[in-house]
Design an enzyme around this catalytic site. Structure first.
Site, mmCIF file in Angstrom:
data_model
loop_
_atom_site.group_PDB
_atom_site.id
_atom_site.type_symbol
_atom_site.label_atom_id
_atom_site.label_comp_id
_atom_site.label_asym_id
_atom_site.label_seq_id
_atom_site.Cartn_x
_atom_site.Cartn_y
_atom_site.Cartn_z
ATOM 1 N N LYS A 177 55.570 39.907 -26.064
ATOM 2 C CA LYS A 177 56.020 40.486 -24.780
ATOM 3 C C LYS A 177 55.688 39.450 -23.706
ATOM 4 O O LYS A 177 54.558 39.354 -23.250
ATOM 5 C CB LYS A 177 55.285 41.798 -24.529
ATOM 6 N N GLU A 252 42.209 35.810 -22.577
ATOM 7 C CA GLU A 252 42.130 34.548 -21.842
ATOM 8 C C GLU A 252 42.500 34.876 -20.405
ATOM 9 O O GLU A 252 43.639 35.216 -20.131
ATOM 10 C CB GLU A 252 43.158 33.594 -22.486
ATOM 11 N N CYS A 286 45.284 28.472 -14.883
ATOM 12 C CA CYS A 286 43.968 29.118 -14.989
ATOM 13 C C CYS A 286 42.868 28.060 -14.958
ATOM 14 O O CYS A 286 41.712 28.356 -14.681
ATOM 15 C CB CYS A 286 43.874 30.018 -16.199
ATOM 16 N N GLU A 387 39.486 34.033 -7.786
ATOM 17 C CA GLU A 387 40.664 33.258 -8.192
ATOM 18 C C GLU A 387 41.839 33.571 -7.271
ATOM 19 O O GLU A 387 42.168 34.731 -7.059
ATOM 20 C CB GLU A 387 41.038 33.596 -9.641
HETATM 21 P P1 ADP Z 1 49.545 37.739 -13.660
HETATM 22 O O1 ADP Z 1 48.744 38.166 -12.476
HETATM 23 O O2 ADP Z 1 49.267 36.364 -14.139
HETATM 24 O O3 ADP Z 1 50.993 38.108 -13.583
HETATM 25 P P2 ADP Z 1 49.095 39.970 -15.366
HETATM 26 O O4 ADP Z 1 47.795 40.273 -16.003
HETATM 27 O O5 ADP Z 1 49.621 40.935 -14.354
HETATM 28 O O6 ADP Z 1 48.917 38.516 -14.827
HETATM 29 O O7 ADP Z 1 50.213 39.776 -16.459
HETATM 30 C C1 ADP Z 1 50.046 39.046 -17.647
HETATM 31 C C2 ADP Z 1 50.866 39.690 -18.740
HETATM 32 O O8 ADP Z 1 50.348 40.998 -18.983
HETATM 33 C C3 ADP Z 1 52.335 39.895 -18.386
HETATM 34 O O9 ADP Z 1 53.128 39.718 -19.548
HETATM 35 C C4 ADP Z 1 52.389 41.335 -17.940
HETATM 36 O O10 ADP Z 1 53.651 41.937 -18.082
HETATM 37 C C5 ADP Z 1 51.381 41.963 -18.887
HETATM 38 N N1 ADP Z 1 50.811 43.232 -18.416
HETATM 39 C C6 ADP Z 1 50.625 43.654 -17.146
HETATM 40 N N2 ADP Z 1 50.089 44.885 -17.132
HETATM 41 C C7 ADP Z 1 49.896 45.254 -18.424
HETATM 42 C C8 ADP Z 1 49.351 46.403 -19.066
HETATM 43 N N3 ADP Z 1 48.891 47.429 -18.385
HETATM 44 N N4 ADP Z 1 49.288 46.412 -20.412
HETATM 45 C C9 ADP Z 1 49.740 45.363 -21.131
HETATM 46 N N5 ADP Z 1 50.271 44.265 -20.578
HETATM 47 C C10 ADP Z 1 50.356 44.193 -19.250
#
Ligand code: ADP
Length: 497
Positions: A177, A252, A286, A387
């Site tokens: 995903k 990570e 990161c 960050e």
């Molecule tokens: P960033 O701030 O770098 O966008 P996120 O943590 O929001 O980081 O997103 C990183 C990944 O995690 C993306 O693929 C996002 O769609 C996914 N993601 C965000 N929320 C959830 C969740 N509740 N459960 C699983 N995956 C998630």
């Protein structure tokens, strides 16, 4: 401009729409009117199909000899080389990193494909003598099952490859995903794997948003490994869900990486490294160097040259090969950066350059931000602790190495750090003391190579490492095997030969 792409999910070897029929837009962060494509807005139902396909494909893939699995990865690596320029252009367009960096991102995927293909003929276990006669002891790696891979947008092909390649070579099947901002780069990787002959169901790709498509993947009872790269907030949620069913979990997350510049450093080299570490990928790595701790004796001189270089960076459309820094990824990120600029000013940090969105002409079409440097920061300021994920750097003066190390370590994260010094004693002391998973001497905080472990200490991760042989530990379990060929009952710790 290429026409918009109407894309699909890849489930059980077929390209299919989301069950809901809904799609979301993928937009160029440097030119908002450039619609790159429409991607399936997947939900739990799509994830269910993908995970079921991966479960069904698992048995045959697990039993495929690892060197045969490796041959598919080799083919994928070769195809990535052939398609490198096209993929890099797609990536620069959807993510906004400079073209040269986009090429490097694809190169990481190529390197990882070849490296992990080679692991098909290694994956070495151990043999060791038994304490009993006529008995043989060894360890072998076993695959774990279906892996859910959730990836961010900042390394849109490299990070999916960092997770996919080791998972596959160990004999697992996967559901990927990717981030909603960069589904095209992940699509390009999956397409290569399809064309390289990956059997149906072994690799599945489900585009969509985190809560709608990521969360069901994490929760699904059949996913046995979750590998997540992203924010600490989401990482914490993912960890809590995984804890309930004891899934293997590789996290990570964030960093607040530091460069220590000592009084004896080659200042020209240090400035060059700091500019690259702070503003490369628009600070959206990161491992970005978001803090520079500088010895007081060279603080003024260093900051003057550093600010001058930051101001001189060429910012614009990443597809223009002269451009050194592209836009931020999206409006939310731009607002986050703006918020931290206000926080920094309120905290009393001295704004030395930048601190605003770039506007006028082509800049109005994208999320461009001026390279920003705050001087005279104290280590406790929020801009020196949290960050930001943008082109923002905090300069912090220090009186000596001990204080620099203390400041460097005094954050919750522990991903990458570096020191610039001509003194080998200082370099070795910092190497020992810095609480980071990655450490550089006379180089910036960025620039990991794929055959070395990648990951962070403290709140950056949960103790796992990606890349290198270390990655195999996430995607396999050790099985310890004893073969007793004595023909009689032999009891360990009891019978003496
Ligand atoms: P960033 O701030 O770098 O966008 P996120 O943590 O929001 O980081 O997103 C990183 C990944 O995690 C993306 O693929 C996002 O769609 C996914 N993601 C965000 N929320 C959830 C969740 N509740 N459960 C699983 N995956 C998630």
């Amino acid at each position: 401009m290429a026409p918009p792409k109407i894309s699909k999910n890849f489930i059980n070897g077929e390209w299919v729409e989301a069950v809901s029929g809904e799609a979301f837009e993928n937009i160029n962060p440097a030119q908002h009117q450039d619609l790159i494509g429409l991607f399936p807005r997947s939900s739990g139902e799509d994830v269910e199909r993908a995970v079921t396909a991966a479960r069904d494909a698992y048995r045959a893939w697990r039993l495929t000899p690892a060197p045969r699995r490796g041959e598919i990865l080799y083919r994928a690596g070769r195809m990535l080389i052939e398609r490198k320029e096209m993929i890099a252009r797609d990536m620069a367009r959807e993510m906004g990193k400079a073209l040269e960096e986009a090429r490097a991102d694809v190169q990481e995927a190529i390197d990882m494909a070849f490296y992990m293909a080679g692991e098909g003929r290694r994956q070495f276990g151990q043999t060791t003598p038994s304490e009993l006669p006529d008995k043989f002891c060894m360890t072998v790696r076993s695959p774990v099952g279906v892996c859910g891979l959730i990836t961010p947008w900042n390394f849109p092909m490299a990070i999916p490859a960092w997770k996919l390649m080791p998972a596959l070579i160990c004999g697992n099947t996967v559901v990927l995903k990717p981030a909603e901002d960069t589904p095209l780069s992940a699509y390009n990787l999956v397409k290569v794997l399809e064309d390289a002959g990956i059997p149906r169901g072994v690799v599945n790709y489900v585009a969509g948003f985190g809560p709608e498509a990521g969360a069901p993947l994490v929760k699904h009872p059949l996913t046995r490994v979750i590998s997540f790269t992203g924010s600490s907030e989401v990482g914490r949620e993912v960890a809590q869900v995984c804890a309930g069913s004891f899934k293997h979990l590789c996290l990570e997350m964030g960093g607040k990486n530091v460069i220590l510049v000592m009084e004896d450093a080659d200042l020209e080299l240090a400035v060059e490294g700091a500019v690259w570490g702070a503003f490369g990928t628009t600070g959206q790595r990161c491992t970005a160097a978001s803090r520079l701790v500088i010895h007081k004796a060279v603080y003024r001189q260093f900051s003057e040259i550093f600010v001058e270089r930051a101001k001189a960076l060429r910012i614009g459309d990443p597809l223009d090969p002269r451009v050194q820094m592209g836009p931020l990824i999206n409006q939310t990120q731009l607002e986050t950066v703006d918020r931290y600029i206000a926080i920094g000013k309120n905290e009393g940090a001295k704004l030395l350059c930048g601190g605003h969105r770039l506007t006028g002409g082509a800049y109005d079409q994208g999320w461009f931000y001026a390279p920003t440097v705050f001087g005279d920061c104290s280590p406790q300021m929020r801009i020196a602790q949290e960050e930001i994920f943008g082109p923002v750097v905090a300069l912090i003066p220090a009186t000596d190495l001990d204080q620099a190390i203390e400041i460097g370590n005094n954050v919750v994260y522990g991903l990458s750090s570096s020191i610039y010094t001509a003194d080998v004693n200082k370099a070795f002391r910092a190497m020992r003391e810095m609480e980071t998973g990655i450490f550089y001497v006379n180089a910036s905080t960025i620039g990991a190579e794929i055959h070395l472990p990648f990951g962070g200490m403290k709140q950056t991760g949960n103790g796992h490492r990606e890349a290198a042989v270390a990655a195999l530990d996430v995607y396999s379990e050790w099985k310890t095997i004893y073969v007793d060929y004595s023909g009689k009952l032999q009891r360990a710790q009891i019978d003496q030969a």
